[in-house]
Design a protein around this motif. Structure first.
Motif, PDB file in Angstrom:
ATOM      1  N   ALA A  93     -26.323 -20.266  -3.475  1.00 49.58           N
ATOM      2  CA  ALA A  93     -26.574 -18.827  -3.544  1.00 49.58           C
ATOM      3  C   ALA A  93     -26.406 -18.166  -2.183  1.00 49.58           C
ATOM      4  N   GLN A  94     -26.049 -16.875  -2.184  1.00 48.60           N
ATOM      5  CA  GLN A  94     -25.958 -16.152  -0.925  1.00 48.60           C
ATOM      6  C   GLN A  94     -27.359 -15.937  -0.364  1.00 48.60           C
ATOM      7  N   GLY A  95     -27.437 -15.932   0.953  1.00 49.22           N
ATOM      8  CA  GLY A  95     -28.710 -15.677   1.610  1.00 49.22           C
ATOM      9  C   GLY A  95     -29.558 -16.903   1.863  1.00 49.22           C
ATOM     10  N   VAL A  96     -29.101 -18.100   1.485  1.00 49.18           N
ATOM     11  CA  VAL A  96     -29.916 -19.303   1.671  1.00 49.18           C
ATOM     12  C   VAL A  96     -29.514 -20.077   2.923  1.00 49.18           C
ATOM     13  N   GLU A  97     -28.570 -19.564   3.691  1.00 50.55           N
ATOM     14  CA  GLU A  97     -28.113 -20.307   4.861  1.00 50.55           C
ATOM     15  C   GLU A  97     -29.223 -20.455   5.908  1.00 50.55           C
ATOM     16  N   ARG A  98     -30.039 -19.412   6.041  1.00 49.65           N
ATOM     17  CA  ARG A  98     -31.061 -19.385   7.090  1.00 49.65           C
ATOM     18  C   ARG A  98     -32.310 -18.740   6.486  1.00 49.65           C
ATOM     19  N   LEU A  99     -33.255 -19.579   6.055  1.00 49.26           N
ATOM     20  CA  LEU A  99     -34.392 -19.119   5.267  1.00 49.26           C
ATOM     21  C   LEU A  99     -35.660 -19.019   6.103  1.00 49.26           C
ATOM     22  N   LEU A 100     -36.407 -17.937   5.874  1.00 45.20           N
ATOM     23  CA  LEU A 100     -37.719 -17.756   6.483  1.00 45.20           C
ATOM     24  C   LEU A 100     -38.773 -18.059   5.434  1.00 45.20           C
ATOM     25  N   GLY A 101     -39.599 -19.069   5.676  1.00 45.00           N
ATOM     26  CA  GLY A 101     -40.638 -19.464   4.739  1.00 45.00           C
ATOM     27  C   GLY A 101     -41.926 -18.700   4.999  1.00 45.00           C
ATOM     28  N   ALA A 102     -42.123 -17.597   4.267  1.00 37.03           N
ATOM     29  CA  ALA A 102     -43.334 -16.787   4.411  1.00 37.03           C
ATOM     30  C   ALA A 102     -44.333 -17.161   3.326  1.00 37.03           C
ATOM     31  N   LEU A 103     -44.484 -18.448   3.101  1.00 35.47           N
ATOM     32  CA  LEU A 103     -45.362 -19.008   2.073  1.00 35.47           C
ATOM     33  C   LEU A 103     -46.507 -19.761   2.736  1.00 35.47           C
ATOM     34  N   PRO A 104     -47.659 -19.873   2.091  1.00 33.01           N
ATOM     35  CA  PRO A 104     -48.710 -20.725   2.654  1.00 33.01           C
ATOM     36  C   PRO A 104     -48.176 -22.145   2.833  1.00 33.01           C
ATOM     37  N   PRO A 105     -48.276 -22.734   4.024  1.00 28.75           N
ATOM     38  CA  PRO A 105     -47.663 -24.049   4.265  1.00 28.75           C
ATOM     39  C   PRO A 105     -48.182 -25.159   3.356  1.00 28.75           C
TER      40      PRO A 105
ATOM     41  N   SER B   2     -30.076  -5.127  -0.149  1.00 31.56           N
ATOM     42  CA  SER B   2     -30.226  -6.568  -0.350  1.00 31.56           C
ATOM     43  C   SER B   2     -30.568  -6.909  -1.794  1.00 31.56           C
ATOM     44  N   VAL B   3     -30.777  -8.179  -2.041  1.00 34.62           N
ATOM     45  CA  VAL B   3     -31.077  -8.711  -3.373  1.00 34.62           C
ATOM     46  C   VAL B   3     -32.515  -9.219  -3.392  1.00 34.62           C
ATOM     47  N   PHE B   4     -33.223  -8.960  -4.486  1.00 30.80           N
ATOM     48  CA  PHE B   4     -34.591  -9.460  -4.663  1.00 30.80           C
ATOM     49  C   PHE B   4     -34.612 -10.282  -5.939  1.00 30.80           C
ATOM     50  N   ILE B   5     -34.956 -11.565  -5.817  1.00 30.80           N
ATOM     51  CA  ILE B   5     -35.083 -12.436  -6.983  1.00 30.80           C
ATOM     52  C   ILE B   5     -36.561 -12.527  -7.350  1.00 30.80           C
TER      53      ILE B   5
ATOM     54  N   ARG C 259     -25.739  -7.208   1.212  1.00 31.15           N
ATOM     55  CA  ARG C 259     -25.397  -8.299   0.294  1.00 31.15           C
ATOM     56  C   ARG C 259     -23.887  -8.340   0.108  1.00 31.15           C
ATOM     57  N   ARG C 260     -23.410  -9.508  -0.280  1.00 36.51           N
ATOM     58  CA  ARG C 260     -21.997  -9.660  -0.577  1.00 36.51           C
ATOM     59  C   ARG C 260     -21.771  -9.410  -2.064  1.00 36.51           C
ATOM     60  N   VAL C 261     -20.755  -8.661  -2.388  1.00 37.24           N
ATOM     61  CA  VAL C 261     -20.431  -8.382  -3.787  1.00 37.24           C
ATOM     62  C   VAL C 261     -18.969  -8.709  -4.029  1.00 37.24           C
ATOM     63  N   ALA C 262     -18.670  -9.054  -5.270  1.00 35.55           N
ATOM     64  CA  ALA C 262     -17.287  -9.371  -5.633  1.00 35.55           C
ATOM     65  C   ALA C 262     -16.442  -8.101  -5.611  1.00 35.55           C
ATOM     66  N   ALA C 263     -15.218  -8.243  -5.162  1.00 38.87           N
ATOM     67  CA  ALA C 263     -14.305  -7.105  -5.114  1.00 38.87           C
ATOM     68  C   ALA C 263     -12.878  -7.619  -5.196  1.00 38.87           C
ATOM     69  N   ARG C 264     -11.979  -6.745  -5.595  1.00 46.76           N
ATOM     70  CA  ARG C 264     -10.568  -7.122  -5.692  1.00 46.76           C
ATOM     71  C   ARG C 264     -10.063  -7.540  -4.310  1.00 46.76           C
ATOM     72  N   GLY C 265      -9.436  -8.687  -4.259  1.00 54.63           N
ATOM     73  CA  GLY C 265      -8.926  -9.196  -2.997  1.00 54.63           C
ATOM     74  C   GLY C 265      -9.967  -9.962  -2.203  1.00 54.63           C
ATOM     75  N   GLY C 266     -11.127 -10.233  -2.808  1.00 53.77           N
ATOM     76  CA  GLY C 266     -12.191 -10.971  -2.108  1.00 53.77           C
ATOM     77  C   GLY C 266     -13.482 -10.192  -2.088  1.00 53.77           C
ATOM     78  N   GLY C 267     -14.526 -10.798  -1.563  1.00 52.12           N
ATOM     79  CA  GLY C 267     -15.827 -10.142  -1.524  1.00 52.12           C
ATOM     80  C   GLY C 267     -15.916  -9.127  -0.403  1.00 52.12           C
ATOM     81  N   ARG C 268     -16.912  -8.254  -0.497  1.00 55.51           N
ATOM     82  CA  ARG C 268     -17.171  -7.301   0.566  1.00 55.51           C
ATOM     83  C   ARG C 268     -18.680  -7.165   0.747  1.00 55.51           C
ATOM     84  N   VAL C 269     -19.076  -6.704   1.901  1.00 57.74           N
ATOM     85  CA  VAL C 269     -20.486  -6.526   2.215  1.00 57.74           C
ATOM     86  C   VAL C 269     -20.894  -5.101   1.846  1.00 57.74           C
TER      87      VAL C 269
END
Length: 545
Positions: free
Chosen positions: A208-220, A323-326, A309-319
């Motif tokens: 998924a996009q956005g998982v390259e560098r994650l900040l864990g703001a969860l109780p450890p 952002s996205v909230f799951i 966020r990155r979105v699909a577009a003709r000729g490739g994705g674009r920014v």
């Protein structure tokens, strides 16, 4: 070997699970010098915010495993861990897992008295803790043969660590606990396979996009952090684990560490929504990922308005800006969110919609007899999924009371619409029967108030049933620029259904410090109800319970 191939091989490995992700990756020998986990405190000479490579992480874990083994920790020993630093929590979890012991992770914010009782009920072989918690325990009976100071464990010799324990799928691999909003937190036992099932599922999907560098703001100490650690390791993502996540610490980490994704609970989103994020450096964030309780529309909209966020577009994705909230709904016992829905600035499906079930989850809306209900009918949420915990540690009575017709009863009230989307209306313990087939759902009321009153940051509805009918109070926490002297009663009542508005006895603006919170940041509605029945709804201060 490509990352896609590595992820596919890991997903197909039947031996891989909660207890052996790190040792499995090291044994494969790939990416050993790539960054993995980062902590906000020093780790054995590595400064805070230094990204440990996979090789360095393995060495730090092996050192602790060697030290714990020398102290007599054996496979299948339940070992309690209550510390403050995220590094101490995660590294000792990994070390105990390497030994085949069963780490029992205790939230560092859980006060000494309930923590001591929780640890006694574990019948643990040892307690790993730090100086601050050791002092707080005082002379309380913890029921453990030995108390081990985590400060010296990093000095162990990595070469002296025994060979990694060979876990079986059904082995208990870690014990975490519930939020404790209704009393003493319950110890939840997860198996080697169950708490990894969601990670295995995600490894079969495109990264998924956005998982390259994650900040864990969860109780450890939470099960969600265990999942996040294993997901980051298997997914070749960087993960920063915060020791004590709050709106302030999370925002500082976003601006300083520049994550692409942020993992958190609903309480964190509320705190971030209190800030004008458009004036802060949040452009690196592509993804906000919620777990536990579902989030409020009012908070989600403020978060997705920033970042990109990155979105699909003709000729490739674009920014594209925004952002996205799951979102979804999960719990410690569920082992992972069972639903998901993706929000962007263009999203319109709210009203506590938790989305559709994951493909691994069999969910049902059940009546009191365990029979399935139809579209639009509110009932108990039942879940049958490979992520489910084994049960409650040393408590078979509670374990079996939460099972009905092969489903785990989560304690949530939900319904589904004709399109197959599910909606969360309340926790069973917080709702009130109004008679005539009507109920007061406190969480649904809070959602309505927040959507209708933009100067309200947080809303808590406290409802009690009595001989003369139901009484409810609406507690409002305002945004920083709101006028607390304004009477919002009429606006609140207008936002509620007529039969619910008739129960309201007061609309009160409160300081957030007066709301009693559990160790994960949830408002303790049970305590508020008890206070109301005792004649004092709000104590002078709330704070963590």
């Amino acid at each position: 070997m490509s990352l896609r191939t590595i992820r596919a091989e890991l997903a197909a490995d039947p031996q891989l699970g909660t207890g052996n992700v790190l040792t499995t990756l090291v044994a494969r020998g790939e990416g050993l010098d790539e960054p993995s986990l980062t902590f906000d405190t020093d780790v054995d000479g590595h400064p805070a915010l230094h990204a440990l490579t996979l090789r360095e992480l393995d060495q730090r874990v092996a050192a602790r495993a060697a030290a714990l083994h020398a102290l007599g920790i054996q496979p299948r020993d339940p070992v309690a861990v209550q510390v403050t630093a995220g590094a101490d929590q995660v590294l000792n979890f990994l070390a105990l897992a390497r030994l085949g012991a069963i780490p029992a992770l205790v939230n560092g914010r859980l006060p000494a008295e309930p923590a001591a009782e929780f640890i006694r009920r574990l019948r643990a072989a040892a307690l790993l803790t730090d100086a601050a918690h050791r002092t707080a325990f005082g002379d309380r009976d913890l029921g453990v043969p030995q108390v081990i100071d985590v400060a010296g464990l990093g000095a162990g010799d990595p070469a002296a660590a025994p060979a990694p324990f060979r876990h079986r799928p059904g082995d208990p691999a870690v014990i975490t606990h519930s939020s404790g909003t209704t009393g003493l937190p319950k110890a939840v036992a997860h198996s080697h396979a169950s708490l990894f099932a969601s990670v295995r599922h995600r490894l079969t999907l495109p990264r998924a996009q956005g998982v390259e560098r994650l900040l864990g703001a969860l109780p450890p100490a939470h099960a969600a952090t265990v999942i996040a650690v294993n997901l980051a390791l298997a997914n070749r993502s960087e993960l920063l684990v915060l020791s004590e996540p709050s709106g302030t610490t999370v925002l500082a980490a976003i601006e300083g560490w520049r994550p692409t994704g942020v993992l958190g609970f609903a309480a964190i989103w509320s705190e971030l929504a209190a800030v004008d994020l458009t004036t802060r450096e949040t452009d690196s964030v592509q993804l906000w990922w919620n777990t536990g309780d579902c989030a409020h529309e009012a908070h989600i909209r403020r978060l997705v308005a920033v970042g990109s966020r990155r979105v699909a577009a003709r000729g490739g994705g674009r920014v594209q800006p925004g952002s996205v909230f799951i979102d979804g709904l999960g719990s410690t016992e569920m082992g992972h969110s069972q639903f998901f829905i993706t929000h962007t600035p263009e999203t319109e499906r709210y009203g506590r919609c938790i989305g559709k079930p994951h493909t691994f989850s069999d969910v049902a809306v059940l009546d009191e007899a365990g029979e399935p209900l139809g579209v639009g009918e509110v009932g108990q949420l039942g879940v049958n999924a490979p992520t489910l915990a084994l049960g409650y540690w040393n408590d078979s009575v509670t374990t079996w009371r939460t099972r009905l017709n092969d489903y785990f009863l989560t304690g949530d009230l939900v319904y589904r619409d004709e399109a197959g989307y599910y909606y969360h209306v309340d926790r069973m313990v917080d709702s009130v029967d109004l008679g005539g087939g009507r109920r007061l759902f406190t969480a649904a009321c809070e959602e309505r108030v927040l959507a209708a009153l933009p100067d309200v940051l947080e809303c808590t509805v406290v409802a009690v049933a009595g001989p003369a009918g139901a009484d409810s109070h609406v507690l409002l926490v305002l945004t920083a620029d709101a006028d607390p002297a304004v009477d919002r009663t009429a606006a609140v009542l207008a936002a509620l259904e007529e039969h619910v508005a008739a129960t309201v006895r007061g609309v009160v603006v409160v300081d957030p410090d007066r709301l009693p919170l559990g160790p994960t940041g949830k408002v303790r509605k049970l305590l508020l109800r008890e206070r109301y029945l005792a004649g004092q709804l709000l104590a002078p201060t709330g704070g963590a319970a």
